[in-house]
Design an enzyme around this catalytic site. Sequence first.
Site, mmCIF file in Angstrom:
data_model
loop_
_atom_site.group_PDB
_atom_site.id
_atom_site.type_symbol
_atom_site.label_atom_id
_atom_site.label_comp_id
_atom_site.label_asym_id
_atom_site.label_seq_id
_atom_site.Cartn_x
_atom_site.Cartn_y
_atom_site.Cartn_z
ATOM 1 N N GLU A 1 75.818 28.535 43.500
ATOM 2 C CA GLU A 1 76.878 28.968 43.325
ATOM 3 C C GLU A 1 77.319 29.425 44.484
ATOM 4 O OE1 GLU A 1 77.078 33.546 44.678
ATOM 5 O OE2 GLU A 1 74.433 33.484 44.474
ATOM 6 N N LYS B 1 69.472 42.441 45.428
ATOM 7 C CA LYS B 1 70.756 43.297 47.107
ATOM 8 C C LYS B 1 70.299 44.306 47.085
ATOM 9 C CE LYS B 1 75.097 40.273 45.956
ATOM 10 N NZ LYS B 1 74.329 39.519 44.928
#
Length: 306
Positions: free
Chosen positions: A27, A161
């Site tokens: 990414e 996360k």
Amino acid sequence: MTQSPILRPSDEVAAALEAGRPIVALESTIISHGLPRPRNLEVARELEEVVRAAGAVPATIAVLDGVPRIGLNEVELERIAMEDGLRKLGQRDLPVAAALKASGATTVSATSFLAARAGIRIFATGGLGGVHRGWTDDQDESADLDTLARTRLTVVCAGVKSILDVPATLQRLETRGVSVVGYRTGDFPGFYLHSSGYPVDWRIETAAEAADIMRGQDALGGPETALVVANPVPVDQQLDPELHDRVLSEALAAAERDGVTGQAITPFLLGYLVNGTAGASLEANLAAVRGNTALAAQIATAWARP
């Protein structure tokens, strides 16, 4: 998979796709939005080198002037790292960016979608998005989960996360039919932390086993869901758990006090963690990304074998 005519693979990636060589998608949001300059460019080059060292081809993905680029040359990589005003693009933003000839870095959802469209099966990232804390009030859920529920891709990550609601995210992944396996662990990783404290149902020991699961997905057919390979940051490189919990608690309280919600909440909390840990959270994040990239390259190599 037939490539979309709008996609523009680099010469190196196009040749690798033609030859059936191993490729790892990377990414670009971590480059443009996740790291300070000039370290972001150094890390971008480092991650690509990690892929090459394992015998695979890196394909860093971004959108430049409305064109999805599958693999970046040095000039394009520098542009993603150094250009001001780049947007952060999720999957839903891609057609708008294409029509308006906008430039931006791709999130997990956009990178996953574009990689799969290009015919790339393996993607390495840091941590996934997921269900946010307080979901019952605002129903804030990352687009990552929806994309992974309908995209045949293997994503190597350090869990989700840690600012998120981890058990709720695991439940959503199960509900949406996304397979999750722990790499040499029975615990779901905690992004900055080696363990989130929650178990995974399946454990694998080798990259070859991940490739075999991918073959099983294809042989069985069914919905085009992803495979999540959860790879924990090493214990000696994780963020101190007590420091993590204390600063995260402070960050959540600050967000509530300041009325931070919606798309602003994730960068606010992550930024608070970086500042509150004197940069230690960033180093743990980078350690996770490096390990995930190396493992993804090993899986890509095993996948490419006949």
